[in-house]
Design an enzyme around this catalytic site. Structure first.
Site, mmCIF file in Angstrom:
data_model
loop_
_atom_site.group_PDB
_atom_site.id
_atom_site.type_symbol
_atom_site.label_atom_id
_atom_site.label_comp_id
_atom_site.label_asym_id
_atom_site.label_seq_id
_atom_site.Cartn_x
_atom_site.Cartn_y
_atom_site.Cartn_z
ATOM 1 N N ILE A 12 1.231 -5.019 2.786
ATOM 2 C CA ILE A 12 1.746 -4.113 1.743
ATOM 3 C C ILE A 12 3.244 -4.336 1.567
ATOM 4 O O ILE A 12 3.755 -4.361 0.444
ATOM 5 C CB ILE A 12 1.446 -2.639 2.087
ATOM 6 C CG1 ILE A 12 -0.043 -2.468 2.417
ATOM 7 C CG2 ILE A 12 1.842 -1.733 0.927
ATOM 8 C CD1 ILE A 12 -0.441 -1.074 2.863
ATOM 9 N N LEU A 33 7.694 -9.320 13.454
ATOM 10 C CA LEU A 33 6.773 -10.447 13.265
ATOM 11 C C LEU A 33 5.618 -10.462 14.267
ATOM 12 O O LEU A 33 4.980 -11.496 14.440
ATOM 13 C CB LEU A 33 7.532 -11.789 13.320
ATOM 14 C CG LEU A 33 8.593 -12.011 12.228
ATOM 15 C CD1 LEU A 33 9.374 -13.300 12.507
ATOM 16 C CD2 LEU A 33 7.966 -12.077 10.844
ATOM 17 N N LEU A 59 11.912 -2.118 15.983
ATOM 18 C CA LEU A 59 12.476 -0.846 15.512
ATOM 19 C C LEU A 59 12.351 0.279 16.537
ATOM 20 O O LEU A 59 12.875 1.372 16.319
ATOM 21 C CB LEU A 59 11.836 -0.429 14.192
ATOM 22 C CG LEU A 59 12.076 -1.424 13.047
ATOM 23 C CD1 LEU A 59 11.218 -1.071 11.845
ATOM 24 C CD2 LEU A 59 13.548 -1.489 12.650
ATOM 25 N N SER A 125 -1.347 7.629 4.832
ATOM 26 C CA SER A 125 -2.720 7.175 4.617
ATOM 27 C C SER A 125 -3.623 8.354 4.289
ATOM 28 O O SER A 125 -3.392 9.481 4.755
ATOM 29 C CB SER A 125 -3.202 6.501 5.898
ATOM 30 O OG SER A 125 -4.587 6.333 5.874
ATOM 31 N N TYR A 150 -4.361 5.910 15.925
ATOM 32 C CA TYR A 150 -3.667 5.373 14.753
ATOM 33 C C TYR A 150 -3.539 6.448 13.667
ATOM 34 O O TYR A 150 -2.456 6.720 13.153
ATOM 35 C CB TYR A 150 -4.409 4.143 14.190
ATOM 36 C CG TYR A 150 -4.036 3.879 12.755
ATOM 37 C CD1 TYR A 150 -2.817 3.290 12.443
ATOM 38 C CD2 TYR A 150 -4.875 4.285 11.707
ATOM 39 C CE1 TYR A 150 -2.447 3.109 11.117
ATOM 40 C CE2 TYR A 150 -4.509 4.101 10.385
ATOM 41 C CZ TYR A 150 -3.297 3.511 10.094
ATOM 42 O OH TYR A 150 -2.927 3.351 8.793
ATOM 43 N N LYS A 154 -0.105 8.718 11.833
ATOM 44 C CA LYS A 154 0.270 8.981 10.424
ATOM 45 C C LYS A 154 0.500 10.479 10.217
ATOM 46 O O LYS A 154 1.467 10.892 9.558
ATOM 47 C CB LYS A 154 -0.811 8.458 9.473
ATOM 48 C CG LYS A 154 -0.929 6.935 9.454
ATOM 49 C CD LYS A 154 0.325 6.271 8.893
ATOM 50 C CE LYS A 154 0.300 4.776 9.004
ATOM 51 N NZ LYS A 154 1.592 4.127 8.732
ATOM 52 N N ASN A 199 -11.016 -6.313 10.626
ATOM 53 C CA ASN A 199 -11.700 -5.015 10.711
ATOM 54 C C ASN A 199 -12.039 -4.503 9.327
ATOM 55 O O ASN A 199 -13.009 -3.782 9.148
ATOM 56 C CB ASN A 199 -10.787 -3.980 11.386
ATOM 57 C CG ASN A 199 -10.508 -4.338 12.829
ATOM 58 O OD1 ASN A 199 -11.440 -4.576 13.589
ATOM 59 N ND2 ASN A 199 -9.243 -4.411 13.196
HETATM 60 N N1 UDP Z 1 -17.270 -1.942 6.307
HETATM 61 C C1 UDP Z 1 -18.454 -2.641 6.520
HETATM 62 N N2 UDP Z 1 -18.391 -3.814 7.223
HETATM 63 C C2 UDP Z 1 -17.226 -4.324 7.703
HETATM 64 C C3 UDP Z 1 -16.013 -3.619 7.476
HETATM 65 C C4 UDP Z 1 -16.077 -2.420 6.782
HETATM 66 O O1 UDP Z 1 -19.536 -2.203 6.095
HETATM 67 O O2 UDP Z 1 -17.248 -5.393 8.344
HETATM 68 C C5 UDP Z 1 -17.303 -0.677 5.532
HETATM 69 C C6 UDP Z 1 -16.847 0.540 6.323
HETATM 70 O O3 UDP Z 1 -17.948 1.141 6.955
HETATM 71 C C7 UDP Z 1 -16.260 1.413 5.224
HETATM 72 C C8 UDP Z 1 -15.740 0.424 4.192
HETATM 73 O O4 UDP Z 1 -16.383 -0.813 4.479
HETATM 74 O O5 UDP Z 1 -17.277 2.156 4.610
HETATM 75 C C9 UDP Z 1 -14.239 0.222 4.261
HETATM 76 O O6 UDP Z 1 -13.885 -0.089 5.598
HETATM 77 P P1 UDP Z 1 -12.420 -0.553 5.988
HETATM 78 O O7 UDP Z 1 -12.429 -0.808 7.457
HETATM 79 O O8 UDP Z 1 -12.002 -1.679 5.107
HETATM 80 O O9 UDP Z 1 -11.515 0.681 5.616
HETATM 81 P P2 UDP Z 1 -11.568 2.222 6.132
HETATM 82 O O10 UDP Z 1 -11.830 3.035 4.910
HETATM 83 O O11 UDP Z 1 -12.648 2.356 7.140
HETATM 84 O O12 UDP Z 1 -10.228 2.452 6.685
#
Ligand code: UDP
Length: 341
Positions: A12, A33, A59, A125, A150, A154, A199
């Site tokens: 971002i 980094l 920081l 967030s 995490y 926030k 993730n």
């Molecule tokens: N998701 C999924 N498979 C993955 C990663 C994410 O089905 O490998 C789904 C997750 O369950 C959620 C959506 O995608 O419904 C967004 O997930 P992400 O981790 O990108 O963001 P979040 O909203 O959880 O912070």
């Protein structure tokens, strides 16, 4: 006038630096980094023609942080992105997450006071809402207890900002509550660089389609949603970056209505995981291999933003269609090649 962008080589942060420079602002990036790459500066320079000043700083080190302000005496505003951000990792490393994310914001605010920098924008967030009872969520939707360390950082950072703004009201602050940032710069010069196995949904999809991962796991199709998969509000990274420029401008122009404000930064539209896969396939002409698996612990069922307040007050609106964001994410992945990151 210069904007200090902490975490400015991240996903971002880098897109925001581009938009700031294109809007005519001077920037200095501070980043350690640990989760980003110095080559991002080349991408920023290729797009904007300007290489931002860069300081490699931890920081959480107050002495080193103060040096940034001593060196760059023209800093008038801060956008604070720098943070650890992996939800799952934070569960196993709470002290690292609290230590990093809380100490760094305290150091930023301490420097604001010491060097009389009055304007502060924080990357918050929608995680602060948890699973809201009423959708879409407005900025007044009650916050819920965070699902992870995490997420809790926030919420705590927002509380710290709030208390600081109350105690010392010459300082002006905005917390932008992001929904799900996706995409990449349309030039493919910068984009998301996930560390190891992604993730998040979109980098997992693009890496799967690129052949780096075997198949996507769709985490659950038994949610109370039309197709059973969870719903999110996916916001394009360039739109998100532009929200920061409008927030900074609002503070500099003294257009803020109080000395701490919160804005939802999303599109206002909820999209399910299966809808997202379908849109990706249509936009790119590529098939996404996937299987349905068990739910992921801690996932909420559905959330999307009411963006009325941000649209009206910031004069900002998400514009990039989902299909375009997904195409840009795919073009960025193609540029990276099948390199395992
Ligand atoms: N998701 C999924 N498979 C993955 C990663 C994410 O089905 O490998 C789904 C997750 O369950 C959620 C959506 O995608 O419904 C967004 O997930 P992400 O981790 O990108 O963001 P979040 O909203 O959880 O912070």
């Amino acid at each position: 006038m210069r904007i200090l962008v902490t975490g400015g080589t991240g996903f971002i942060g880098s897109h925001t630096v581009v938009e700031l420079q294109q809007a005519g602002y001077n920037v200095v990036i501070a980043d350690n980094l640990i989760n980003s790459n110095i080559e991002v500066l080349d991408g920023i320079e290729n797009i904007t023609g300007v290489r931002p000043a860069f300081e490699k700083v931890d920081l959480t080190d107050i002495t080193a942080t103060k040096e940034i302000f001593k060196k760059h005496k023209d800093i008038t505003a801060i956008i604070h992105f720098a943070a650890l951000k992996a939800v799952g990792e934070s569960v196993g490393k709470p002290l690292e997450y609290y230590g990093n994310n809380i100490n760094s914001i305290i150091n930023m605010l301490t420097c604001m006071r010491e060097f009389d920098v009055r304007n502060f924008v924080f990357s918050s967030s929608c995680t602060v809402y948890g699973q809201a009872d009423v959708l879409p969520v407005t900025e007044q939707t009650p916050k819920k207890k965070a699902e992870s360390p995490y997420g809790n950082t926030k919420a705590i950072c927002e509380d710290i900002m709030n208390d600081f703004a109350f105690a010392e009201n010459q300082f002006k602050m905005i917390a932008l509550r992001y929904f799900n940032p996706i995409g990449a710069h349309p030039s493919s010069q910068i984009g998301e660089l996930p560390n190891g196995t992604p993730n998040n949904l979109i980098p997992y999809i693009t890496q799967t389609v690129a052949g780096i991962r075997k198949e996507l796991s769709v985490f659950g199709n038994d949610y109370n949603t039309p197709d059973g998969t969870p719903i999110r509000d996916y916001i394009d990274i360039v739109d998100l970056a532009k929200a920061h420029v409008t927030a900074i401008q609002r503070l500099i122009d003294n257009k803020n209505k109080s000395n701490i404000e919160y804005f939802n930064i999303g599109t206002g539209t909820g999209v399910s995981v299966l809808e997202l896969i379908e849109t990706f396939e249509k936009a790119t002409g590529r098939k996404v291999p996937y299987k349905i698996t068990a739910r992921r612990a801690g996932d909420i069922e559905k959330i999307w933003a009411d963006t009325t307040f941000a649209n009206r007050e910031l004069g900002w609106k998400a514009e990039v269609p989902l299909s375009e964001s997904l195409l840009n994410a795919w073009k960025w992945q193609e540029k990276l090649g099948s390199l395992k990151l």
